[in-house]
Write an enzyme that holds these catalytic residues in place. Sequence first.
Site, PDB file in Angstrom:
ATOM      1  N   VAL A  68     -17.264 -49.229  -0.098  1.00  0.00           N
ATOM      2  CA  VAL A  68     -15.844 -49.160   0.408  1.00  0.00           C
ATOM      3  C   VAL A  68     -15.699 -50.302   1.360  1.00  0.00           C
ATOM      4  CG1 VAL A  68     -14.754 -47.057  -0.093  1.00  0.00           C
ATOM      5  CG2 VAL A  68     -15.937 -47.580   2.100  1.00  0.00           C
ATOM      6  N   SER A 147      -8.960 -37.433  11.575  1.00  0.00           N
ATOM      7  CA  SER A 147      -9.778 -36.402  11.955  1.00  0.00           C
ATOM      8  C   SER A 147      -9.048 -35.892  13.208  1.00  0.00           C
ATOM      9  CB  SER A 147     -11.170 -37.016  12.466  1.00  0.00           C
ATOM     10  OG  SER A 147     -12.016 -36.086  13.166  1.00  0.00           O
ATOM     11  N   TYR A 160     -16.468 -43.338  16.254  1.00  0.00           N
ATOM     12  CA  TYR A 160     -15.680 -42.309  15.257  1.00  0.00           C
ATOM     13  C   TYR A 160     -14.267 -42.345  15.451  1.00  0.00           C
ATOM     14  CZ  TYR A 160     -15.252 -38.531  11.640  1.00  0.00           C
ATOM     15  OH  TYR A 160     -14.759 -37.643  10.761  1.00  0.00           O
ATOM     16  N   LYS A 164     -10.967 -43.758  13.376  1.00  0.00           N
ATOM     17  CA  LYS A 164      -9.996 -42.669  12.894  1.00  0.00           C
ATOM     18  C   LYS A 164      -8.565 -42.853  13.591  1.00  0.00           C
ATOM     19  CE  LYS A 164     -12.578 -40.482  10.061  1.00  0.00           C
ATOM     20  NZ  LYS A 164     -12.514 -40.691   8.748  1.00  0.00           N
ATOM     21  N   ILE A 193     -15.261 -29.319   9.632  1.00  0.00           N
ATOM     22  CA  ILE A 193     -15.186 -28.759   8.077  1.00  0.00           C
ATOM     23  C   ILE A 193     -16.730 -28.786   7.923  1.00  0.00           C
ATOM     24  CG2 ILE A 193     -14.329 -29.167   5.892  1.00  0.00           C
ATOM     25  CD1 ILE A 193     -12.209 -28.507   7.979  1.00  0.00           C
TER      26      ILE A 193
HETATM   27  P1  NAI Z   1     -19.894 -36.290   3.425  1.00  0.00           P
HETATM   28  O1  NAI Z   1     -20.937 -37.076   4.285  1.00  0.00           O
HETATM   29  O2  NAI Z   1     -20.046 -35.232   2.769  1.00  0.00           O
HETATM   30  O3  NAI Z   1     -18.907 -37.334   2.550  1.00  0.00           O
HETATM   31  C1  NAI Z   1     -18.954 -38.531   2.856  1.00  0.00           C
HETATM   32  C2  NAI Z   1     -18.826 -39.446   1.477  1.00  0.00           C
HETATM   33  O4  NAI Z   1     -18.572 -40.767   1.708  1.00  0.00           O
HETATM   34  C3  NAI Z   1     -20.455 -39.282   0.982  1.00  0.00           C
HETATM   35  O5  NAI Z   1     -20.537 -39.072  -0.233  1.00  0.00           O
HETATM   36  C4  NAI Z   1     -20.862 -40.733   1.171  1.00  0.00           C
HETATM   37  O6  NAI Z   1     -21.749 -41.223   0.060  1.00  0.00           O
HETATM   38  C5  NAI Z   1     -19.309 -41.656   1.156  1.00  0.00           C
HETATM   39  N1  NAI Z   1     -19.659 -43.035   1.642  1.00  0.00           N
HETATM   40  C6  NAI Z   1     -20.174 -43.115   3.076  1.00  0.00           C
HETATM   41  N2  NAI Z   1     -20.011 -44.472   3.282  1.00  0.00           N
HETATM   42  C7  NAI Z   1     -19.489 -45.062   2.030  1.00  0.00           C
HETATM   43  C8  NAI Z   1     -19.142 -46.536   1.672  1.00  0.00           C
HETATM   44  N3  NAI Z   1     -19.582 -47.322   2.507  1.00  0.00           N
HETATM   45  N4  NAI Z   1     -18.759 -46.617   0.396  1.00  0.00           N
HETATM   46  C9  NAI Z   1     -18.462 -45.532  -0.526  1.00  0.00           C
HETATM   47  N5  NAI Z   1     -18.942 -44.277  -0.078  1.00  0.00           N
HETATM   48  C10 NAI Z   1     -19.164 -43.981   1.200  1.00  0.00           C
HETATM   49  O7  NAI Z   1     -18.505 -36.004   4.772  1.00  0.00           O
HETATM   50  P2  NAI Z   1     -17.185 -35.150   4.565  1.00  0.00           P
HETATM   51  O8  NAI Z   1     -17.604 -34.120   5.900  1.00  0.00           O
HETATM   52  O9  NAI Z   1     -16.976 -34.846   3.392  1.00  0.00           O
HETATM   53  O10 NAI Z   1     -16.301 -36.183   4.974  1.00  0.00           O
HETATM   54  C11 NAI Z   1     -15.112 -36.904   4.260  1.00  0.00           C
HETATM   55  C12 NAI Z   1     -14.313 -37.586   5.125  1.00  0.00           C
HETATM   56  O11 NAI Z   1     -13.603 -36.561   6.045  1.00  0.00           O
HETATM   57  C13 NAI Z   1     -14.803 -38.444   6.147  1.00  0.00           C
HETATM   58  O12 NAI Z   1     -13.926 -39.753   6.358  1.00  0.00           O
HETATM   59  C14 NAI Z   1     -15.016 -37.833   7.482  1.00  0.00           C
HETATM   60  O13 NAI Z   1     -15.011 -38.661   8.631  1.00  0.00           O
HETATM   61  C15 NAI Z   1     -13.548 -37.010   7.199  1.00  0.00           C
HETATM   62  N6  NAI Z   1     -13.731 -35.780   8.120  1.00  0.00           N
HETATM   63  C16 NAI Z   1     -14.641 -34.838   8.178  1.00  0.00           C
HETATM   64  C17 NAI Z   1     -14.595 -33.856   8.960  1.00  0.00           C
HETATM   65  C18 NAI Z   1     -15.739 -32.546   9.029  1.00  0.00           C
HETATM   66  O14 NAI Z   1     -15.648 -31.730   9.710  1.00  0.00           O
HETATM   67  N7  NAI Z   1     -16.631 -32.667   7.960  1.00  0.00           N
HETATM   68  C19 NAI Z   1     -13.374 -33.402  10.045  1.00  0.00           C
HETATM   69  C20 NAI Z   1     -12.604 -34.576   9.898  1.00  0.00           C
HETATM   70  C21 NAI Z   1     -12.845 -35.723   9.335  1.00  0.00           C
END
Ligand code: NAI
Length: 258
Positions: A68, A147, A160, A164, A193
């Site tokens: 991205v 977030s 971070y 956000k 999460i």
């Molecule tokens: P995760 O680590 O399971 O998934 C993140 C995904 O983004 C991964 O599949 C990764 O390969 C992909 N990714 C990372 N850099 C990338 C790039 N440059 N280009 C394309 N894909 C890329 O994390 P999760 O927890 O599912 O997080 C998803 C979103 O939710 C994130 O934006 C995170 O900041 C946000 N979030 C998560 C929280 C949590 O507690 N897990 C809380 C608040 C927000």
Amino acid sequence: MSIQAYDLTGRAALVTGAASGIGRATALLLAQAGATVHCADLDEKGLRETTERIEAQGGSSTAHPLDVTDRAQVAATIGEVVRTGGRLDVMATIAGIMHSSPVLETADADLDRVLAVNFKGVLHGCQEAARAMIATNTPGSIVTMASGAVDTGTPGLLCYSVAKAAVVQLTRTLASEVGRHGIRVNAVAPGWIRTPMTDRHDAQAQHRVEAAMARASPLGRVGEAEDIAHAVLHLASDASSFTTGQILRPNGGVAMPW
Ligand code: NAI
């Protein structure tokens, strides 16, 4: 308005971060709601698993390996989605990374990397999706992933939470600019999460942090990726047709800002 407002049959959705966690759960749910889901992520193996799971549940999907942070890759993917299906109705910019370091130990390079993925990566998706929606006269919905970190000061989360907070302002600004095209833009700001991003890789440490997070919630539990997918579905669908420029906070009640 009826329950049909949640039906996405005939719509095309692009989900970034679809190889894991919240992005995967969102891709699976949007497909269950009837959308053709175009899954994008850096992680090709994870993408394959997501699209296989969508096909197994009887849905329709495609996989797009991309970074991205590279605008050209994002633009090319959206171009392909519109060329092949004629439209883009839903853009969910969920890809993101975590970075933790105290302010006094944060290097410029740390900030640059986190902003590149968590802010500019979202900006690329929002800009290219909005352009495609306008060009095809599609009253689409863009959902960004912020977030709960934007609502508080958390030790270690400078890069971070700054990225956000920028996503929240992007969401509000874009919503104010593209509403006249019928395009809505909203953010989801999840609490803690359970996903690979929050996995401590140590059962005891994981139990400690989850217990602390659950105690902080009036609901007494941490969140699951599916909790956030449902929030995205709401904002993606016609059920939220009068909602734009807003932040939806599925956080178990841990924070209750105005
Ligand atoms: P995760 O680590 O399971 O998934 C993140 C995904 O983004 C991964 O599949 C990764 O390969 C992909 N990714 C990372 N850099 C990338 C790039 N440059 N280009 C394309 N894909 C890329 O994390 P999760 O927890 O599912 O997080 C998803 C979103 O939710 C994130 O934006 C995170 O900041 C946000 N979030 C998560 C929280 C949590 O507690 N897990 C809380 C608040 C927000």
